[in-house]
Design a protein around this motif. Structure first.
Motif, mmCIF file in Angstrom:
data_model
loop_
_atom_site.group_PDB
_atom_site.id
_atom_site.type_symbol
_atom_site.label_atom_id
_atom_site.label_comp_id
_atom_site.label_asym_id
_atom_site.label_seq_id
_atom_site.Cartn_x
_atom_site.Cartn_y
_atom_site.Cartn_z
ATOM 1 N N ALA A 45 52.250 11.442 6.277
ATOM 2 C CA ALA A 45 52.903 12.332 7.237
ATOM 3 C C ALA A 45 52.564 13.768 6.874
ATOM 4 O O ALA A 45 52.713 14.173 5.720
ATOM 5 N N ASP A 46 52.089 14.509 7.847
ATOM 6 C CA ASP A 46 51.794 15.933 7.718
ATOM 7 C C ASP A 46 52.489 16.644 8.874
ATOM 8 O O ASP A 46 51.831 17.048 9.843
ATOM 9 N N PRO A 47 53.825 16.778 8.823
ATOM 10 C CA PRO A 47 54.530 17.389 9.960
ATOM 11 C C PRO A 47 53.950 18.759 10.310
ATOM 12 O O PRO A 47 53.797 19.612 9.431
ATOM 13 N N PRO A 48 53.594 18.981 11.568
ATOM 14 C CA PRO A 48 52.957 20.241 11.955
ATOM 15 C C PRO A 48 53.960 21.390 12.055
ATOM 16 O O PRO A 48 55.058 21.244 12.599
ATOM 17 N N CYS A 49 53.558 22.530 11.537
ATOM 18 C CA CYS A 49 54.363 23.752 11.629
ATOM 19 C C CYS A 49 54.629 24.068 13.103
ATOM 20 O O CYS A 49 53.722 24.015 13.935
ATOM 21 N N ALA A 50 55.880 24.395 13.403
ATOM 22 C CA ALA A 50 56.264 24.714 14.782
ATOM 23 C C ALA A 50 55.630 26.006 15.281
ATOM 24 O O ALA A 50 55.573 26.234 16.493
ATOM 25 N N MET A 51 55.116 26.826 14.367
ATOM 26 C CA MET A 51 54.502 28.094 14.766
ATOM 27 C C MET A 51 52.986 27.983 14.958
ATOM 28 O O MET A 51 52.457 28.526 15.901
#
Length: 145
Positions: free
Chosen positions: A7-13
């Motif tokens: 899992a590499d959750p993507p930065c919301a920015m």
């Protein structure tokens, strides 16, 4: 029963990973093993052999720190971590994994942010782009002091 995953959750920015969480099954190698340099492979193999290759293994890189070549996790931990990183990623689930920095997630925003978008002080305390604060380093002061 847990499942191996990355899992590499993507930065919301910006979309870059906020963290890297990988659960490696007993006897298996990490997902990108073929791209690792020989020195990293040797260090990983040494760490696994020291703890026994027939158990679950966690690789973690957070906003400020990580667990290096990984660490063993028991079946209950592996199951909890695998459940916490079911997509779509949500803070309430990710928090149950027990990572000191919640894998880069901001609770009030219900969103992950990468190192560039967390404003982290030298003490390890960070604020998200919307100004919410939390400890992001396992060695920093707790949030509630």
């Amino acid at each position: 029963m847990p499942r191996a995953f990355v899992a590499d959750p993507p930065c919301a920015m910006c979309g870059r990973p906020s963290s890297h969480v990988e659960l490696v099954a007993p006897g298996a190698k990490p997902a990108d093993w073929q791209r690792w340099p020989p020195q990293r492979r040797d260090a990983y193999d040494t760490a696994r052999q020291r703890h026994g290759d027939q158990q679950w293994w966690l690789l973690f890189s957070g906003v400020v720190a990580g667990n290096g070549h990984g660490q063993p996790v028991d079946l209950a931990q592996a199951t909890r971590i695998a459940s916490a990183f079911a997509e779509p990623y949500r803070y309430t689930l990710v928090r149950t994994a027990g990572f000191y920095d919640d894998a880069g997630f901001c609770g009030p925003c219900d969103a992950p942010y990468c190192q560039q978008h967390w404003n982290v002080s030298s003490s390890g305390y960070g604020t998200c782009p919307r100004g919410h604060g939390k400890s992001l380093d396992a060695l920093s002061w707790p949030d509630d002091l």
